[in-house]
Design a protein around this motif. Structure first.
Motif, PDB file in Angstrom:
ATOM      1  N   ILE A 223      36.730  45.921  21.553  1.00 47.06           N
ATOM      2  CA  ILE A 223      36.469  45.792  22.995  1.00 47.06           C
ATOM      3  C   ILE A 223      35.341  44.789  23.242  1.00 47.06           C
ATOM      4  N   LYS A 224      34.273  44.899  22.458  1.00 47.66           N
ATOM      5  CA  LYS A 224      33.144  43.973  22.616  1.00 47.66           C
ATOM      6  C   LYS A 224      33.565  42.534  22.319  1.00 47.66           C
ATOM      7  N   THR A 225      34.320  42.351  21.249  1.00 47.21           N
ATOM      8  CA  THR A 225      34.784  41.007  20.894  1.00 47.21           C
ATOM      9  C   THR A 225      35.642  40.408  21.999  1.00 47.21           C
ATOM     10  N   LEU A 226      36.557  41.202  22.561  1.00 48.93           N
ATOM     11  CA  LEU A 226      37.438  40.717  23.619  1.00 48.93           C
ATOM     12  C   LEU A 226      36.665  40.360  24.885  1.00 48.93           C
ATOM     13  N   ARG A 227      35.607  41.106  25.164  1.00 49.91           N
ATOM     14  CA  ARG A 227      34.755  40.766  26.301  1.00 49.91           C
ATOM     15  C   ARG A 227      33.971  39.483  26.022  1.00 49.91           C
ATOM     16  N   ASP A 228      33.433  39.382  24.814  1.00 46.93           N
ATOM     17  CA  ASP A 228      32.578  38.245  24.473  1.00 46.93           C
ATOM     18  C   ASP A 228      33.345  36.926  24.365  1.00 46.93           C
ATOM     19  N   ASN A 229      34.576  36.986  23.828  1.00 39.49           N
ATOM     20  CA  ASN A 229      35.306  35.730  23.606  1.00 39.49           C
ATOM     21  C   ASN A 229      36.199  35.317  24.784  1.00 39.49           C
ATOM     22  N   GLY A 230      36.188  36.135  25.839  1.00 38.41           N
ATOM     23  CA  GLY A 230      36.931  35.779  27.040  1.00 38.41           C
ATOM     24  C   GLY A 230      38.374  36.224  27.081  1.00 38.41           C
ATOM     25  N   GLU A 231      38.884  36.772  25.984  1.00 36.46           N
ATOM     26  CA  GLU A 231      40.294  37.164  25.967  1.00 36.46           C
ATOM     27  C   GLU A 231      40.564  38.319  26.922  1.00 36.46           C
ATOM     28  N   TYR A 232      39.564  39.184  27.105  1.00 40.88           N
ATOM     29  CA  TYR A 232      39.708  40.300  28.048  1.00 40.88           C
ATOM     30  C   TYR A 232      40.116  39.776  29.427  1.00 40.88           C
ATOM     31  N   MET A 233      39.413  38.760  29.908  1.00 46.15           N
ATOM     32  CA  MET A 233      39.711  38.235  31.239  1.00 46.15           C
ATOM     33  C   MET A 233      41.013  37.437  31.270  1.00 46.15           C
ATOM     34  N   VAL A 234      41.384  36.837  30.147  1.00 46.53           N
ATOM     35  CA  VAL A 234      42.681  36.157  30.080  1.00 46.53           C
ATOM     36  C   VAL A 234      43.801  37.171  30.332  1.00 46.53           C
ATOM     37  N   ILE A 235      43.686  38.333  29.705  1.00 47.92           N
ATOM     38  CA  ILE A 235      44.674  39.396  29.901  1.00 47.92           C
ATOM     39  C   ILE A 235      44.592  39.937  31.326  1.00 47.92           C
ATOM     40  N   ALA A 236      43.378  40.189  31.792  1.00 54.23           N
ATOM     41  CA  ALA A 236      43.198  40.778  33.118  1.00 54.23           C
ATOM     42  C   ALA A 236      43.777  39.902  34.224  1.00 54.23           C
ATOM     43  N   LYS A 237      43.616  38.585  34.099  1.00 54.98           N
ATOM     44  CA  LYS A 237      44.073  37.669  35.148  1.00 54.98           C
ATOM     45  C   LYS A 237      45.594  37.630  35.274  1.00 54.98           C
ATOM     46  N   LYS A 238      46.300  38.137  34.267  1.00 54.96           N
ATOM     47  CA  LYS A 238      47.753  38.244  34.383  1.00 54.96           C
ATOM     48  C   LYS A 238      48.153  39.294  35.418  1.00 54.96           C
ATOM     49  N   TYR A 239      47.232  40.227  35.694  1.00 53.00           N
ATOM     50  CA  TYR A 239      47.561  41.367  36.549  1.00 53.00           C
ATOM     51  C   TYR A 239      46.663  41.497  37.775  1.00 53.00           C
ATOM     52  N   PHE A 240      45.404  41.034  37.684  1.00 53.68           N
ATOM     53  CA  PHE A 240      44.416  41.284  38.724  1.00 53.68           C
ATOM     54  C   PHE A 240      43.707  40.006  39.145  1.00 53.68           C
ATOM     55  N   SER A 241      43.146  40.023  40.337  1.00 54.38           N
ATOM     56  CA  SER A 241      42.370  38.887  40.833  1.00 54.38           C
ATOM     57  C   SER A 241      40.868  39.114  40.671  1.00 54.38           C
ATOM     58  N   PHE A 242      40.493  40.123  39.877  1.00 53.30           N
ATOM     59  CA  PHE A 242      39.092  40.484  39.705  1.00 53.30           C
ATOM     60  C   PHE A 242      38.905  41.039  38.300  1.00 53.30           C
ATOM     61  N   ASP A 243      37.671  41.287  37.928  1.00 47.42           N
ATOM     62  CA  ASP A 243      37.347  41.838  36.610  1.00 47.42           C
ATOM     63  C   ASP A 243      37.420  43.361  36.667  1.00 47.42           C
ATOM     64  N   PRO A 244      38.404  43.986  36.012  1.00 52.34           N
ATOM     65  CA  PRO A 244      38.541  45.446  36.076  1.00 52.34           C
ATOM     66  C   PRO A 244      37.508  46.196  35.240  1.00 52.34           C
ATOM     67  N   TYR A 245      36.680  45.457  34.494  1.00 54.82           N
ATOM     68  CA  TYR A 245      35.690  46.138  33.647  1.00 54.82           C
ATOM     69  C   TYR A 245      34.673  46.909  34.482  1.00 54.82           C
ATOM     70  N   GLY A 246      34.390  46.439  35.674  1.00 55.26           N
ATOM     71  CA  GLY A 246      33.464  47.126  36.559  1.00 55.26           C
ATOM     72  C   GLY A 246      32.013  46.887  36.178  1.00 55.26           C
ATOM     73  N   ASN A 247      31.141  47.642  36.842  1.00 56.91           N
ATOM     74  CA  ASN A 247      29.699  47.491  36.608  1.00 56.91           C
ATOM     75  C   ASN A 247      29.257  48.216  35.353  1.00 56.91           C
TER      76      ASN A 247
END
Length: 247
Positions: A223-247
């Protein structure tokens, strides 16, 4: 059932439990039975990053924690909130998303996200969820009726049909419905419910058996690696217009 295969650092296949009931945009099956959705993509990314060989295993929602503790599955990734009650019986990874709970209601019904605004109303909620616990704790004394549903889709259908005045659910999970033609025609977000960490928790994590520290460490690292390397947001942008990780 689907396989997500990566070079495994573990001896066995990791069976990842998802709710058998459709829960778009997180997890659902197409006409061929193939699983897809944001949470399915996250399972794939986490397993690949952690070098796990994973198998998606659908389980009825109300039996998903018992399935984990009886070794039928090894991990739950099914929008499972991290709460004090659940932490008594299972462990969790770090969160991988966190979005607020909302009240969705009929456009023609004056209602908000407070108990005072719900007096005399019929409020729907999915059984076996933290939203049900929240509704019973915060709204049951005010509303006329709390109506429970086995699936979120059933609750949505009754809201469209006018059989309930509103429902409580996760804002992210309700996005597809609210943005659909039928959702736009009938309903709107009435507001976010007040925070209650004891019931709703600080976010969504992967559920793990108590003491399965090796798997938890691997998932947390992924999870940390995916957040740090940007892949998390690459996946998220396929479905959402915002960062679902939250605060």
């Amino acid at each position: 059932m689907g396989l997500i295969v990566a070079p495994s650092a573990f001896a066995d296949v990791v069976k990842v439990g998802v709710a058998a009931e459709p829960y778009p945009p997180f997890a659902s099956t197409d006409s061929s039975g193939k699983w897809h959705g944001w949470e399915i993509d996250m399972i794939g990314a986490i397993c690949e990053t952690a070098k796990l060989e994973c198998e998606i295993t659908p389980i009825a929602w109300d039996g998903i924690i018992p399935a984990l503790n009886s070794n039928k599955i090894d991990m739950v990734m099914a929008s499972l909130s991290i709460t004090p009650d659940r932490l008594k019986v299972i462990d969790f990874s770090d969160k991988y998303y966190n979005t607020p709970a909302v009240i969705i209601g009929d456009k023609n019904v004056e209602i908000g996200a407070t108990a005072d605004s719900m007096k005399g109303k019929i409020l729907g909620v999915q059984s076996g969820t933290n939203h049900r616990k929240y509704v019973l704790e915060h709204f049951a004394d005010a509303v006329d009726t709390v109506k429970e549903y086995q699936t979120q889709d059933e609750a949505n259908q009754d809201l469209v049909a006018g059989r309930i005045d509103a429902l409580q659910a996760d804002s992210l999970a309700m996005m597809d419905f609210i943005n659909s033609d039928i959702g736009k025609a009938c309903c709107e977000v009435k507001g976010e419910v007040a925070a209650d960490l004891d019931i709703l928790g600080p976010g969504i994590g992967a559920g793990l058996r108590k003491g399965d520290d090796e798997l938890r460490t691997a998932v947390n690292g992924a999870i940390k690696t995916l957040r740090d390397n940007g892949e998390y947001m690459v996946i998220a942008k396929k479905y959402f217009s915002f960062d679902p990780y939250g605060n």
